[in-house]
Design a protein around this motif. Structure first.
Motif, short mmCIF file in Angstrom:
data_model
loop_
_atom_site.label_atom_id
_atom_site.label_comp_id
_atom_site.label_asym_id
_atom_site.label_seq_id
_atom_site.Cartn_x
_atom_site.Cartn_y
_atom_site.Cartn_z
N TYR A 404 0.69 -1.35 -0.01
CA TYR A 404 -0.01 -0.11 -0.01
C TYR A 404 0.83 1.45 0.05
N ILE A 405 2.06 1.01 0.70
CA ILE A 405 2.81 2.21 1.03
C ILE A 405 3.66 2.56 -0.46
N LEU A 406 4.03 1.50 -1.12
CA LEU A 406 4.74 1.69 -2.19
C LEU A 406 3.67 2.27 -3.31
N ALA A 407 2.49 1.65 -3.53
CA ALA A 407 1.42 2.14 -4.34
C ALA A 407 1.19 3.71 -4.30
N ARG A 408 1.04 4.12 -2.95
CA ARG A 408 0.68 5.57 -2.33
C ARG A 408 1.77 6.46 -3.02
N ASP A 409 3.16 6.10 -2.41
CA ASP A 409 4.35 6.74 -2.95
C ASP A 409 4.58 6.98 -4.31
N THR A 410 4.02 5.93 -5.19
CA THR A 410 4.57 5.96 -6.47
C THR A 410 3.08 6.57 -7.29
N LEU A 411 2.19 6.83 -6.72
CA LEU A 411 0.95 7.51 -6.99
C LEU A 411 0.00 6.66 -7.96
N MET A 412 0.20 5.46 -7.63
CA MET A 412 -0.86 4.39 -8.34
C MET A 412 -2.20 4.46 -7.71
N ILE A 413 -2.34 4.83 -6.41
CA ILE A 413 -3.41 5.13 -5.58
C ILE A 413 -3.52 6.43 -4.91
N SER A 414 -4.84 6.99 -4.73
CA SER A 414 -4.61 8.37 -4.03
C SER A 414 -4.56 8.34 -2.49
N GLU A 415 -4.77 9.27 -1.91
CA GLU A 415 -4.69 9.34 -0.32
C GLU A 415 -5.90 8.77 0.19
N ASP A 416 -7.14 9.10 -0.39
CA ASP A 416 -8.51 8.73 0.23
C ASP A 416 -8.62 7.20 -0.01
N VAL A 417 -8.08 6.56 -1.10
CA VAL A 417 -8.05 5.08 -1.26
C VAL A 417 -7.04 4.46 -0.49
N PHE A 418 -5.93 5.06 -0.28
CA PHE A 418 -4.99 4.50 0.93
C PHE A 418 -5.52 4.53 2.20
N ALA A 419 -6.28 5.74 2.62
CA ALA A 419 -7.04 5.41 3.80
C ALA A 419 -8.02 4.31 4.02
N LEU A 420 -8.94 4.10 3.07
CA LEU A 420 -9.66 3.14 2.92
C LEU A 420 -8.89 1.93 3.10
N LEU A 421 -7.86 1.65 2.46
CA LEU A 421 -7.04 0.24 2.33
C LEU A 421 -6.61 0.19 3.96
N ILE A 422 -6.27 1.20 4.45
CA ILE A 422 -5.63 1.06 5.97
C ILE A 422 -6.83 0.55 7.04
N LEU A 423 -7.92 1.23 7.11
CA LEU A 423 -9.19 0.88 7.56
C LEU A 423 -9.59 -0.32 7.50
N CYS A 424 -9.62 -1.01 6.25
CA CYS A 424 -10.20 -2.33 6.04
C CYS A 424 -9.25 -3.33 6.56
N MET A 425 -7.99 -2.99 6.38
CA MET A 425 -6.76 -3.97 7.03
C MET A 425 -7.04 -3.89 8.43
N ILE A 426 -7.29 -2.90 8.97
CA ILE A 426 -7.59 -2.90 10.42
C ILE A 426 -8.64 -3.82 10.95
N LEU A 427 -9.74 -3.56 10.10
CA LEU A 427 -10.98 -4.56 10.41
C LEU A 427 -10.55 -6.05 10.05
N ASN A 428 -10.06 -6.10 8.99
CA ASN A 428 -9.73 -7.61 8.55
C ASN A 428 -8.76 -8.11 9.88
N SER A 429 -7.73 -7.72 10.15
CA SER A 429 -6.79 -8.26 11.04
C SER A 429 -7.73 -8.24 12.50
N THR A 430 -8.39 -7.60 12.92
CA THR A 430 -9.24 -7.69 14.08
C THR A 430 -10.14 -9.02 13.96
#
Length: 783
Positions: A404-430
């Motif tokens: 996710y970090i690599l995709a964000r830093d290389t502008l493959m995904i936007s900031e809002d999509v990156f935030a959504l992926l992080i939230l879903c990752m938290i929910l998934n891990s829990t």
């Protein structure tokens, strides 16, 4: 600038002048007049940042671990709290503690932490055991766990084929689909390790399936990359050749050298520290090497870690030396700083723009869960375990975060999509952590899902046996019993001998493989190794022997037995009985410690179990054995049931050798008619095969079948006493807790109830015999 001007004074005009700013590393201490200046220096600021992150992470873990929340979730929550979602909005956080100027240094620590994490995770992998467990369920589940979510995700996005090939994985929606389709081997092994499931068959299935999934995912990624670039370009050829050459060099040069180092290390001794430091340095250089040739750095560290032999003494030394610092410090910093870049408030403000990505994430998660659940159910894995397996296969973690970090830093995904992926990752891990904690029963740690018994072996298949040795007299007894099995090149036996020593005066359990290291001077281990080495030499074409010594507390000794049997895929565990006889047939000792270990193994074994004891005949024959096998007279008592069918399969295997005389005696009740139940039909089918072998024998057969009608248990006991001394070895099924007309009344006063009724009768001190007995329990089925 004044320092720069002073530096340039007196420089001749014909020389090149270079201006630079000296880095501000170490401060002279806190200045009360301007305290903020103290944090302008890199070292104290980095120390403060690490201190805040680690302290908060471990505080959260101390509060939440009782609910099954893993360390990774706490690391992510730390990043959320310190990030722009919460405390990161404060001016002191943005401009002083986690200022923009300090990001370069802490991000360097972050990437270094990820590289070491991936390397240590790879070192923990026993690739041999993982590959050996690969079957249809693993191959199919691993493949569909990637393909199914990818297909459903791409159908939702509906890209044209030409557009997909042109944009590859750079389109934002397709990038989200691909990142949520893969199952990463290294994160699954970390999750299993935290949940204490690594050494279970459930964990091994997940590891094997994720390894297949990684292969499928890597193939798809490579295919897309090739379609984007010209395969014939010189750059692509150089990159592929360089990475292939690295794998060949590591596998055929570095790995054999490491095995040589292991063999030269005395048993029980620690590996030389210089070796571990060199390997860490080589892991870092591997990451740099892959980066030079346009590959992800983490792949280099992972590939090199896979080449290091897992377990003691080398793999465990690396893990012990670097695991704590890496997981507690580097990984906490890496995960927290990665998540700190996400502003979860963007999800609310821009929800209308990212609802498509939320649908993609939910759809791919559901597709992966169902795709992993259905094959395991089809192959008769219980529903609860199938659900746990499927849930584990959906987990997201550190590696996905790095993507996710690599995709964000290389502008493959936007900031809002990156935030959504992080939230879903938290929910998934829990979700994964809490689900596994609620559904998983630790008492089924070594439960088996595949048939690991003698009944399901093919006629000429290799028989894998784990033989346990507690005392010196067990050695001759085991060798005599194995001689009675009559191994040959068509029915090869792989024997794993585990010498069990009760751990006294030490706190650290130890399992030693005598194939990897030099022998020790310990006479107890030396006698076991020498005795079974000589046995292997006498039977070099039909038996292979591997010896191990386990030093462990009495409470966990059964775990060493079941774990080794599980790891080596054995079909039978041989356990010595706790009772000991003299050469005159008199009971001389009973060891309740051995009895307790046997009871625990019988309850949780991943394969069939045999408890053996010898009153003199096998031990005497073993001591007189030479290169030629001694002829044995063997009797198998058949009453019916799965344990007896398992024992009958062993008797049939032994009868293939002409020097062994095998008699199968079936006890039939006189006044009770057999009911055509499933069990009775299976019994009839198994006995019919024995009858056909006897009837179809053109010459005199060494296999004999008899039927004996009995009225009740007393009649059965009388019949057994009459033949007790006619045979060298009795084979009986355990049939624990099973009542039948043939044994009625015999279960009221048992001496050793864990042997079953017939086994207890043959072990009775009132029975006048010197025959040996093997009581067999078939691999238990899960319910």
């Amino acid at each position: 600038m004044a320092a720069e001007l002073d530096f340039l004074k007196g420089v001749p005009a014909n020389r090149t002048k270079t201006c630079f700013t000296l880095p501000m590393l170490n401060s002279h201490g806190l200045d009360l007049k301007s305290p903020a200046k103290f944090l302008k220096y890199s070292v104290p600021l980095l120390e403060l940042q690490i201190g805040i992150i680690v302290t908060m992470t471990f505080t959260l873990h101390a509060l939440l671990k009782r609910f099954g929340i893993t360390m990774f979730i706490c690391q992510v929550l730390t990043g959320i709290i310190l990030g722009p979602t919460f405390l990161g909005r404060l001016e002191i956080m943005k401009k002083v503690i986690f200022s923009h100027e300090s990001q370069e240094l802490i991000c360097t620590v972050e990437y270094f932490g990820y590289a070491i994490y991936i390397f240590i995770s790879a070192v923990k992998i026993d690739i041999g055991a993982t590959i050996r467990s690969t079957g249809k369920v693993v191959l199919i589940t691993g493949a569909v766990s990637v393909i199914a979510p990818m297909v459903f995700g791409l159908l939702l996005v509906r890209p044209p084929i030409s557009g997909f090939l042109e944009s590859g994985i750079h389109n934002e929606a397709m990038q989200v689909v691909l990142m949520n389709s893969f199952s990463t081997f290294s994160i699954i092994i970390h999750v299993l390790d935290e949940l204490k499931l690594v050494n279970t068959e459930l964990g091994l299935l997940a590891l094997s399936a994720s390894l297949v999934a990684d292969g499928v995912g890597l193939s798809i990624t490579t295919l897309v990359t090739v379609l984007q670039q010209k395969l014939s370009s010189i750059s692509s050829i150089i990159d592929m050749s360089a990475t292939t050459g690295f794998m060949i060099f590591s596998g055929f040069i570095i790995r054999p050298v490491l095995f040589l180092i292991i063999r030269k290390t005395p048993q029980g001794s620690a590996i030389n520290s210089d070796v571990t430091y060199i390997l860490i340095a080589m892991a870092c250089m591997s990451a740099v090497y892959f980066h030079v040739f346009h590959q992800l750095q983490c792949i280099g560290a992972f590939a090199f870690g896979m080449m290091i032999p897992a377990g003691p003494p080398l793999g465990s030394a690396l893990v012990k030396k670097f695991d704590t610092f890496m997981f507690s410090i580097l990984l906490s910093v890496g995960v927290a700083t990665s998540v700190m870049r996400a502003d979860l408030s963007l999800i609310i403000y821009k929800f209308d723009d990212i609802n498509l990505y939320l649908m993609i994430i939910i759809l791919t998660f559901g597709a992966k869960l169902v795709a992993c659940l259905l094959p395991s159910l089809y192959w008769n894995i219980p529903f609860i375990d199938s659900l746990i397996f499927a849930v584990i296969m959906t987990c997201r973690g550190n590696i996905e975060l790095a993507y996710y970090i690599l995709a964000r830093d290389t502008l493959m995904i936007s900031e809002d999509v990156f935030a959504l992926l992080i939230l879903c990752m938290i929910l998934n891990s829990t979700f994964v952590a809490i689900t596994v904690k609620c559904l998983y029963d630790p008492s089924r740690k070594y439960a088996g899902y595949q048939a690991r018994n003698i009944l399901h072996l093919k006629p000429k298949a290799e028989l894998r046996i784990l033989a346990c040795v507690h005392q010196p007299e067990n050695i001759t007894c085991i060798i005599g019993l194995l001689d009675a099995f009559h191994a040959n090149k068509d029915r090869f036996i792989s024997l794993y001998v585990l010498h069990l020593i009760q751990l006294i005066g030490r706190n650290t359990p130890l399992v030693i493989s005598h194939q990897k290291q030099k022998p020790v001077s310990d006479s107890r281990a030396h006698n076991v190794v020498i005795s079974f080495s000589q046995y292997e030499q006498r039977n070099w074409d039909s038996v292979s022997v591997s010896t191990f010594t386990a030093l462990s507390p009495s409470k966990s000794m059964n775990g060493d037995i079941t774990l080794l049997a599980f790891d080596k895929l054995t079909s039978l565990i041989l356990l010595p009985l706790h009772r000991k006889w003299s050469i005159h047939g008199i009971i001389t000792a009973e060891d309740n410690f051995i009895r307790t270990v046997n009871l625990k193994v019988l309850e949780k074994a991943p394969c069939s179990v045999g408890i053996f004891f010898d009153r003199g005949k096998l031990g005497r024959g073993a001591s007189e054995a030479s290169s030629s096998k001694t002829s044995r007279s063997i009797c198998m008592i058949f009453l019916g049931g799965p344990d007896d069918r398992e024992t009958l399969s062993l008797a049939k295997r032994i009868s293939k050798d002409s020097s062994a005389s095998v008699t199968v005696i079936r006890f039939i009740p006189e006044s009770v008619h057999l009911i055509d139940s499933e069990e009775s039909l299976l019994d009839a089918w198994a006995l019919e095969e024995i009858k056909q072998i006897v009837d179809n024998s053109k010459s005199k057969s060494n296999l004999e079948y008899r039927e004996h009608t009995v009225k009740d248990g007393a009649d059965t006991a009388f019949a057994l006493r009459s033949i007790a001394d006619d045979y060298d070895l009795f084979l009986v099924g355990r049939r624990f807790g099973i009542e039948s007309p043939q044994t009625g009344g015999l279960s009221e006063w048992p001496e050793i109830p864990e042997l079953g009724i017939i086994g207890d009768l043959l072990a009775s001190k009132y029975l006048n015999t010197k025959a040996a007995v093997l009581v067999v329990q078939q691999q238990k089925k899960l319910k």
